[in-house]
Design an enzyme around this catalytic site. Sequence first.
Site, PDB file in Angstrom:
ATOM      1  N   LYS A  53      33.797  44.977  48.382  1.00 18.04           N
ATOM      2  CA  LYS A  53      34.486  46.252  48.611  1.00 18.04           C
ATOM      3  C   LYS A  53      33.599  47.156  49.451  1.00 18.04           C
ATOM      4  CE  LYS A  53      37.528  46.174  44.804  1.00 18.04           C
ATOM      5  NZ  LYS A  53      38.522  46.038  45.892  1.00 18.04           N
TER       6      LYS A  53
ATOM      7  N   LYS B 270      49.604  40.542  44.867  1.00 21.58           N
ATOM      8  CA  LYS B 270      49.201  40.575  43.449  1.00 21.58           C
ATOM      9  C   LYS B 270      50.477  40.302  42.637  1.00 21.58           C
ATOM     10  CE  LYS B 270      45.169  43.542  43.976  1.00 21.58           C
ATOM     11  NZ  LYS B 270      44.818  43.059  45.303  1.00 21.58           N
TER      12      LYS B 270
HETATM   13  O1  LIG Z   1      41.683  40.043  45.419  1.00 18.50           O
HETATM   14  C1  LIG Z   1      40.656  39.624  44.887  1.00 18.50           C
HETATM   15  O2  LIG Z   1      39.912  38.790  45.445  1.00 18.50           O
HETATM   16  C2  LIG Z   1      40.234  40.103  43.510  1.00 18.50           C
HETATM   17  C3  LIG Z   1      41.044  41.250  42.966  1.00 18.50           C
HETATM   18  C4  LIG Z   1      40.718  42.553  43.663  1.00 18.50           C
HETATM   19  O3  LIG Z   1      39.890  42.598  44.556  1.00 18.50           O
HETATM   20  C5  LIG Z   1      41.402  43.769  43.252  1.00 18.50           C
HETATM   21  C6  LIG Z   1      42.261  43.778  42.189  1.00 18.50           C
HETATM   22  C7  LIG Z   1      42.879  44.994  41.760  1.00 18.50           C
HETATM   23  C8  LIG Z   1      42.583  46.175  42.366  1.00 18.50           C
HETATM   24  C9  LIG Z   1      41.463  46.269  43.311  1.00 18.50           C
HETATM   25  O4  LIG Z   1      40.296  46.651  42.623  1.00 18.50           O
HETATM   26  C10 LIG Z   1      41.139  44.986  44.056  1.00 18.50           C
HETATM   27  C11 LIG Z   1      41.852  44.959  45.404  1.00 18.50           C
HETATM   28  O5  LIG Z   1      42.023  46.007  46.004  1.00 18.50           O
HETATM   29  O6  LIG Z   1      42.207  43.890  45.899  1.00 18.50           O
HETATM   30 MG   LIG Z   2      42.492  44.930  47.863  1.00 17.46          MG
END
Ligand SMILES: O=C(O)CCC(=O)C1=CC=C[C@@H](O)[C@@H]1C(=O)O
Ligand SMILES: [Mg+2]
Length: 328
Positions: free
Chosen positions: A148, A259
């Site tokens: 991130k 997601k």
């Molecule tokens: O996508 C991935 O590799 C892991 C999950 C992930 O990074 C996230 C899950 C949920 C919210 C966020 O913090 C973050 C994202 O932004 O993708």
């Molecule tokens: Mg993301």
Amino acid sequence: MNYKFEFRPYQRKFKRPLQTSHGTWEIREGIILRLTADNGKIGLGEIAPIGWFGSETFLEALDYCRNLPDVISDRTIFSIPPNLPACQFGLESAWESATLKTQFKSAFSEDKTPASKSNYSGLLPGGEGALLGRQILWMQGYRTFKWKIGVLPFQREVRILQELVLALQEATGDQSVFLRLDANGGLSLTEAEEWLQICDQLGGIIEYLEQPLSVTELEAMMELGTRFSTAIALDESVATLPQMQSVYRQGWRGIYVIKPCIAGSPSELRQFCNLNKIDAVFSSVFETEIGRKSVLKLAATIQNYCPRAIGFGVDHLLEAEKDLELLW
Ligand SMILES: O=C(O)CCC(=O)C1=CC=C[C@@H](O)[C@@H]1C(=O)O
Ligand SMILES: [Mg+2]
């Protein structure tokens, strides 16, 4: 068909608060569902909302479950309002496992062997923690990593990125290794251009820059995509199925970070991905293994879902999962 409906809220702590440009996240709250069909077959599902990401809130989901009767019908399951996408996913997934006979062979095995981790993307700690985190995940078998950005000042993050890339290049033999950067919509247009300039100079190790700008900046992100070779992936912009359909109608043909647990109906999501041959990367919402199993089942039915690592390398960031069977 009618089903006995039971649900149990749960909480799961992050080992360290998860830093994103939205803020910090300390506890994952969710709901485990159990449907028991008239023939005694049981189906489990999970509602794992992220209110600040675009789904309903945990309390809205809990309120919805509390207002459902002890026995629910197919009709109820397939008429959940679209403003409750995590409830749609959880209940329909539980229905699928209580009714459908299809077994599935997922391309993403659940065993914890290093080889199986090569199909997963490991989420690195934010900031400087990424350097040690990368070594640990590397030893566990990951070859795709996500980090991130927009958490520390720009220059500091650029320095960490350069160290990270150097370490990855030194560690890599003949295997391909990828790094994903996730800005969570927190960059300005100028910062996004600076990041993409740097990524382009790193010779292809950056698989994509995820959600560089806010969800209101789709046009600007499409324009960025024409000026840099590093791919851009949308995440917050495509959090739910209605948003994916709107973004697709507006012409986005790049990567969709999906997601599934907060997107909505799994059957409608499957249809959207297969019909439009979406370049999808499935991503975790830090759900339990019940939600993860539902997602892996779904991924196995998405035709061209395979080339990219699945964003489910997150377990190491959370406290150990309680035995969910003990919920009943
Ligand atoms: O996508 C991935 O590799 C892991 C999950 C992930 O990074 C996230 C899950 C949920 C919210 C966020 O913090 C973050 C994202 O932004 O993708
Ligand atoms: Mg993301």
